[in-house]
Design an enzyme around this catalytic site. Structure first.
Site, PDB file in Angstrom:
ATOM      1  N   LEU A 151       0.851  -1.202   0.000  1.00 41.38           N
ATOM      2  CA  LEU A 151       0.000   0.000   0.000  1.00 41.38           C
ATOM      3  C   LEU A 151       0.886   1.252   0.000  1.00 41.38           C
ATOM      4  O   LEU A 151       0.935   2.006   0.955  1.00 41.38           O
ATOM      5  CB  LEU A 151      -0.927  -0.013   1.225  1.00 41.38           C
ATOM      6  CG  LEU A 151      -2.062   1.007   1.193  1.00 41.38           C
ATOM      7  CD1 LEU A 151      -3.148   0.574   0.213  1.00 41.38           C
ATOM      8  CD2 LEU A 151      -2.658   1.196   2.589  1.00 41.38           C
ATOM      9  N   ARG A 174       5.122  -4.690   4.842  1.00 42.80           N
ATOM     10  CA  ARG A 174       5.975  -5.070   5.969  1.00 42.80           C
ATOM     11  C   ARG A 174       5.572  -4.327   7.241  1.00 42.80           C
ATOM     12  O   ARG A 174       5.843  -4.786   8.344  1.00 42.80           O
ATOM     13  CB  ARG A 174       7.444  -4.795   5.629  1.00 42.80           C
ATOM     14  CG  ARG A 174       7.988  -5.733   4.558  1.00 42.80           C
ATOM     15  CD  ARG A 174       9.268  -5.200   3.988  1.00 42.80           C
ATOM     16  NE  ARG A 174       9.091  -3.857   3.457  1.00 42.80           N
ATOM     17  CZ  ARG A 174      10.053  -3.118   2.914  1.00 42.80           C
ATOM     18  NH1 ARG A 174      11.276  -3.605   2.844  1.00 42.80           N
ATOM     19  NH2 ARG A 174       9.795  -1.913   2.451  1.00 42.80           N
ATOM     20  N   ILE A 229       0.196  -5.415 -11.248  1.00 39.52           N
ATOM     21  CA  ILE A 229       0.695  -4.294 -12.059  1.00 39.52           C
ATOM     22  C   ILE A 229       2.082  -3.885 -11.587  1.00 39.52           C
ATOM     23  O   ILE A 229       2.591  -2.831 -11.981  1.00 39.52           O
ATOM     24  CB  ILE A 229      -0.250  -3.064 -12.009  1.00 39.52           C
ATOM     25  CG1 ILE A 229      -0.647  -2.708 -10.577  1.00 39.52           C
ATOM     26  CG2 ILE A 229      -1.513  -3.305 -12.836  1.00 39.52           C
ATOM     27  CD1 ILE A 229       0.382  -2.085  -9.701  1.00 39.52           C
ATOM     28  N   ARG A 231       5.574  -6.085 -10.552  1.00 36.96           N
ATOM     29  CA  ARG A 231       6.702  -6.721 -11.227  1.00 36.96           C
ATOM     30  C   ARG A 231       6.414  -8.213 -11.349  1.00 36.96           C
ATOM     31  O   ARG A 231       5.892  -8.830 -10.414  1.00 36.96           O
ATOM     32  CB  ARG A 231       7.995  -6.570 -10.411  1.00 36.96           C
ATOM     33  CG  ARG A 231       8.695  -5.250 -10.573  1.00 36.96           C
ATOM     34  CD  ARG A 231       9.426  -5.125 -11.918  1.00 36.96           C
ATOM     35  NE  ARG A 231      10.128  -3.869 -12.020  1.00 36.96           N
ATOM     36  CZ  ARG A 231       9.601  -2.727 -12.466  1.00 36.96           C
ATOM     37  NH1 ARG A 231       8.354  -2.689 -12.874  1.00 36.96           N
ATOM     38  NH2 ARG A 231      10.312  -1.636 -12.537  1.00 36.96           N
ATOM     39  N   ASP A 255      -0.159  -7.130 -15.903  1.00 38.34           N
ATOM     40  CA  ASP A 255       0.518  -6.160 -16.773  1.00 38.34           C
ATOM     41  C   ASP A 255       2.009  -6.468 -16.849  1.00 38.34           C
ATOM     42  O   ASP A 255       2.721  -5.863 -17.644  1.00 38.34           O
ATOM     43  CB  ASP A 255       0.305  -4.743 -16.211  1.00 38.34           C
ATOM     44  CG  ASP A 255       0.852  -3.658 -17.133  1.00 38.34           C
ATOM     45  OD1 ASP A 255       0.648  -3.762 -18.360  1.00 38.34           O
ATOM     46  OD2 ASP A 255       1.485  -2.706 -16.633  1.00 38.34           O
ATOM     47  N   GLU A 260       9.982 -10.774 -19.098  1.00 39.44           N
ATOM     48  CA  GLU A 260       9.500  -9.928 -20.206  1.00 39.44           C
ATOM     49  C   GLU A 260      10.576  -9.762 -21.275  1.00 39.44           C
ATOM     50  O   GLU A 260      11.746  -9.679 -20.939  1.00 39.44           O
ATOM     51  CB  GLU A 260       9.094  -8.555 -19.654  1.00 39.44           C
ATOM     52  CG  GLU A 260       7.903  -8.665 -18.712  1.00 39.44           C
ATOM     53  CD  GLU A 260       7.538  -7.337 -18.064  1.00 39.44           C
ATOM     54  OE1 GLU A 260       8.067  -6.291 -18.472  1.00 39.44           O
ATOM     55  OE2 GLU A 260       6.726  -7.359 -17.145  1.00 39.44           O
ATOM     56  N   HIS A 278       2.885  -4.734 -20.247  1.00 42.75           N
ATOM     57  CA  HIS A 278       3.558  -3.765 -19.354  1.00 42.75           C
ATOM     58  C   HIS A 278       3.300  -2.320 -19.806  1.00 42.75           C
ATOM     59  O   HIS A 278       4.238  -1.584 -20.145  1.00 42.75           O
ATOM     60  CB  HIS A 278       5.068  -4.041 -19.297  1.00 42.75           C
ATOM     61  CG  HIS A 278       5.710  -3.483 -18.058  1.00 42.75           C
ATOM     62  ND1 HIS A 278       6.772  -4.089 -17.438  1.00 42.75           N
ATOM     63  CD2 HIS A 278       5.443  -2.368 -17.329  1.00 42.75           C
ATOM     64  CE1 HIS A 278       7.131  -3.367 -16.371  1.00 42.75           C
ATOM     65  NE2 HIS A 278       6.340  -2.307 -16.300  1.00 42.75           N
ATOM     66  N   GLY A 280       1.349  -0.121 -17.886  1.00 39.73           N
ATOM     67  CA  GLY A 280       0.761   0.595 -16.750  1.00 39.73           C
ATOM     68  C   GLY A 280       0.876   2.109 -16.833  1.00 39.73           C
ATOM     69  O   GLY A 280      -0.063   2.837 -16.528  1.00 39.73           O
TER      70      GLY A 280
HETATM   71  P1  NAP Z   1       6.085   2.634  -3.112  1.00 39.18           P
HETATM   72  O1  NAP Z   1       5.363   3.924  -2.888  1.00 39.18           O
HETATM   73  O2  NAP Z   1       7.494   2.508  -2.650  1.00 39.18           O
HETATM   74  O3  NAP Z   1       5.176   1.471  -2.464  1.00 39.18           O
HETATM   75  C1  NAP Z   1       5.629   0.167  -2.330  1.00 39.18           C
HETATM   76  C2  NAP Z   1       4.833  -0.512  -1.226  1.00 39.18           C
HETATM   77  O4  NAP Z   1       5.256  -1.875  -1.164  1.00 39.18           O
HETATM   78  C3  NAP Z   1       5.018   0.083   0.161  1.00 39.18           C
HETATM   79  O5  NAP Z   1       3.763   0.320   0.719  1.00 39.18           O
HETATM   80  C4  NAP Z   1       5.763  -0.975   0.952  1.00 39.18           C
HETATM   81  O6  NAP Z   1       5.254  -1.007   2.277  1.00 39.18           O
HETATM   82  C5  NAP Z   1       5.426  -2.260   0.199  1.00 39.18           C
HETATM   83  N1  NAP Z   1       6.501  -3.246   0.258  1.00 39.18           N
HETATM   84  C6  NAP Z   1       7.823  -3.068   0.002  1.00 39.18           C
HETATM   85  N2  NAP Z   1       8.499  -4.205   0.184  1.00 39.18           N
HETATM   86  C7  NAP Z   1       7.589  -5.131   0.576  1.00 39.18           C
HETATM   87  C8  NAP Z   1       7.675  -6.506   0.926  1.00 39.18           C
HETATM   88  N3  NAP Z   1       8.859  -7.152   0.942  1.00 39.18           N
HETATM   89  N4  NAP Z   1       6.529  -7.150   1.270  1.00 39.18           N
HETATM   90  C9  NAP Z   1       5.348  -6.505   1.289  1.00 39.18           C
HETATM   91  N5  NAP Z   1       5.201  -5.202   0.953  1.00 39.18           N
HETATM   92  C10 NAP Z   1       6.314  -4.519   0.616  1.00 39.18           C
HETATM   93  O7  NAP Z   1       6.118   2.286  -4.657  1.00 39.18           O
HETATM   94  P2  NAP Z   1       5.080   2.715  -5.801  1.00 39.18           P
HETATM   95  O8  NAP Z   1       5.469   4.033  -6.365  1.00 39.18           O
HETATM   96  O9  NAP Z   1       3.713   2.526  -5.296  1.00 39.18           O
HETATM   97  O10 NAP Z   1       5.439   1.597  -6.905  1.00 39.18           O
HETATM   98  C11 NAP Z   1       5.294   0.225  -6.621  1.00 39.18           C
HETATM   99  C12 NAP Z   1       5.865  -0.622  -7.741  1.00 39.18           C
HETATM  100  O11 NAP Z   1       5.010  -0.604  -8.866  1.00 39.18           O
HETATM  101  C13 NAP Z   1       7.210  -0.152  -8.327  1.00 39.18           C
HETATM  102  O12 NAP Z   1       8.315  -0.527  -7.527  1.00 39.18           O
HETATM  103  C14 NAP Z   1       7.233  -0.799  -9.681  1.00 39.18           C
HETATM  104  O13 NAP Z   1       7.899  -2.046  -9.658  1.00 39.18           O
HETATM  105  C15 NAP Z   1       5.761  -1.014 -10.010  1.00 39.18           C
HETATM  106  N6  NAP Z   1       5.343  -0.216 -11.183  1.00 39.18           N
HETATM  107  C16 NAP Z   1       4.804  -0.840 -12.277  1.00 39.18           C
HETATM  108  C17 NAP Z   1       4.440  -0.086 -13.373  1.00 39.18           C
HETATM  109  C18 NAP Z   1       3.833  -0.704 -14.596  1.00 39.18           C
HETATM  110  O14 NAP Z   1       3.963  -0.135 -15.672  1.00 39.18           O
HETATM  111  N7  NAP Z   1       3.144  -1.811 -14.493  1.00 39.18           N
HETATM  112  C19 NAP Z   1       4.630   1.296 -13.373  1.00 39.18           C
HETATM  113  C20 NAP Z   1       5.154   1.886 -12.249  1.00 39.18           C
HETATM  114  C21 NAP Z   1       5.501   1.124 -11.146  1.00 39.18           C
HETATM  115  P3  NAP Z   1       6.149  -1.522   3.506  1.00 39.18           P
HETATM  116  O15 NAP Z   1       7.375  -0.663   3.527  1.00 39.18           O
HETATM  117  O16 NAP Z   1       5.270  -1.342   4.700  1.00 39.18           O
HETATM  118  O17 NAP Z   1       6.435  -2.952   3.238  1.00 39.18           O
END
Ligand code: NAP
Length: 312
Positions: A151, A174, A229, A231, A255, A260, A278, A280
Site C-alpha cells: 500500500l 511489511r 501491475i 513486477r 501487466d 519480459e 507492461h 501501466g
Molecule cells: P512505493 O510507494 O514505494 O510502495 C511500495 C509498497 O510496497 C510500500 O507500501 C511498501 O510497504 C510495500 N513493500 C515493500 N516491500 C515489501 C515486501 N517485501 N513485502 C510486502 N510489501 C512490501 O512504490 P510505488 O510508487 O507505489 O510503486 C510500486 C511498484 O510498482 C514499483 O516498484 C514498480 O515495480 C511497479 N510499477 C509498475 C508499473 C507498470 O507499468 N506496471 C509502473 C510503475 C511502477 P512496507 O514498507 O510497509 O512494506
C-alpha cells in the site's frame, strides 16, 4: 564537449531527442556490437539512462569507471545494485508520483476486465458471435473485497479508486500504516484468504521474489482473482499458471511477467487471464512527465544541484 551518456533501454522519441541534443548519447540498447561500444567508450561514460526493468549488474558497471549517475525512466529500480552504487558514489534517480495515477487506472481496468470477462466478450463479438458473448454471465465487481499487497503510492491510488466501487479494502505490507482507513493483514496468505481481488503493488527485487506463491494462490481460492501491475518477479508464474489452469483461482489480470517480453504459451492459452504488455504508465502525458524527470535529474546532477527525485 557534450557529456557521454549510455542509453541502455528503449525510450520514447520525446526523451531520445533531447538526450541526443544535450549529451553525446550512445545507444547501447540498439548497438549491434555492445562489447565493442563498451571497449571504445566505456571509460568515458558519465551517465546512464535506463527504464524500470533495466538491469545493471556490478560486473557490468565495473566496465564503466567514470559513471556518476543512473537516471531511471520508471519508479521501480529493482535491477539496480543500490549498495554497490552507494559504495562507488554513483547517484540513482527514478520517476515516482507522476506515473501513480496511470498505473492505478490500469489496475482498476484489470479488475473490471477480469471480473466482467470483457476481453472474452470483445473477442467473441469481433468474431461475430454476439449470442455467446451476450449470454455468458460473469461476476460482479462492485462491493467486493480488494486486498492490496503493497500500500504505497500506487497501492493507495488503487484503493481510492476501488473505494468508489464500494469495495472493502485491506492491505499487506511489511509495516502497518495506522493513518490509513483500511485493515492491515500481517500475513499475505491471510489477506489472500479474505480477498476477492488480490492486487500486487510492491516493488520487485529480492525482498518480494515469489511473495505470491502456491500457498497464497490456494488461499485466494476459487472466489479470487490475482491482479499484478507491479513486477513479474513477485509472482511465481509457474504456480500461477497451474492455479489458473486447474481452477484453483478464478482469474488473473497481469501487466507484468517474470521474463519480459516472454509470456509463457500456457498463459497465453488461458481464457481466464487478461494480459497486457507492461503498459501501466504508457500514456503520452505520463511518459512525457517521466521524460522531464529523467532529463531534470541528469541536468541537476551535472549542475551540481540536488537531484529532483533521488534514490541514492
Ligand atoms: P512505493 O510507494 O514505494 O510502495 C511500495 C509498497 O510496497 C510500500 O507500501 C511498501 O510497504 C510495500 N513493500 C515493500 N516491500 C515489501 C515486501 N517485501 N513485502 C510486502 N510489501 C512490501 O512504490 P510505488 O510508487 O507505489 O510503486 C510500486 C511498484 O510498482 C514499483 O516498484 C514498480 O515495480 C511497479 N510499477 C509498475 C508499473 C507498470 O507499468 N506496471 C509502473 C510503475 C511502477 P512496507 O514498507 O510497509 O512494506
Amino acid at each position: 564537449m557534450p557529456i557521454p551518456l549510455l542509453l541502455i533501454a528503449p525510450v520514447p522519441e520525446f526523451l531520445r531527442e533531447p538526450l541526443t541534443q544535450q549529451y553525446e548519447m550512445l545507444d547501447y540498447h540498439q548497438a549491434a556490437d555492445k562489447e565493442a561500444m563498451l571497449r571504445e567508450h566505456g571509460a568515458r561514460i558519465r551517465a546512464i539512462v535506463g527504464v524500470g526493468g533495466s538491469v545493471a549488474p556490478p560486473a557490468w558497471l565495473d566496465q564503466l569507471p567514470a559513471v556518476e549517475i543512473i537516471s531511471v525512466n520508471g519508479v521501480g529500480y529493482d535491477g539496480m545494485p543500490v549498495d554497490y552504487l552507494r559504495g562507488r558514489g554513483i547517484r540513482l534517480s527514478n520517476t515516482p508520483d507522476v506515473l501513480t495515477e496511470d498505473v492505478a487506472d490500469t489496475a482498476v481496468a484489470l479488475v473490471l476486465m477480469a471480473s466482467r470477462g470483457l476481453i472474452r466478450a470483445n473477442r467473441l463479438l469481433h468474431a461475430n458471435n454476439w449470442n455467446e458473448g451476450a449470454s455468458t454471465l460473469t461476476t460482479k465487481a462492485t462491493g467486493k473485497r480488494a486486498g492490496i499487497v503493497g500500500l504505497g503510492r500506487i497501492g493507495k491510488a488503487i484503493a481510492r479508486r476501488l473505494a468508489a466501487f464500494d469495495m472493502e479494502i485491506a492491505y499487506h505490507g511489511r509495516h502497518a500504516q495506522p493513518e490509513v482507513p483500511y485493515a492491515y493483514h500481517a500475513s499475505v496468505v491471510d489477506l489472500a484468504a479474505w480477498a476477492d481481488f488480490l492486487i500486487v503493488a510492491t516493488p520487485g527485487g529480492a525482498g518480494t521474489k515469489h511473495l505470491i506463491n502456491k500457498e497464497v494462490l490456494e488461499a485466494l481460492g476459487t472466489k479470487g482473482s490475482l491482479i499484478n501491475i507491479a513486477r513479474g518477479s513477485i509472482v511465481d508464474e509457474a504456480a500461477l499458471i497451474r492455479a489458473l489452469r486447474d481452477g484453483v483461482i478464478k482469474g488473473a489480470g497481469l501487466d507484468v511477467f517474470e521474463n519480459e517480453p516472454h509470456v509463457p504459451a500456457e498463459l497465453l492459452a488461458l481464457d481466464n487471464a487478461v494480459l497486457l504488455p507492461h503498459i501501466g504508465s504508457a500514456t503520452i502525458e505520463t511518459r512525457s512527465a517521466m521524460a522531464q524527470l529523467v532529463l531534470g535529474n541528469l541536468a541537476a546532477h551535472f549542475a551540481g544541484q540536488p537531484l529532483l527525485t533521488p534514490v541514492v
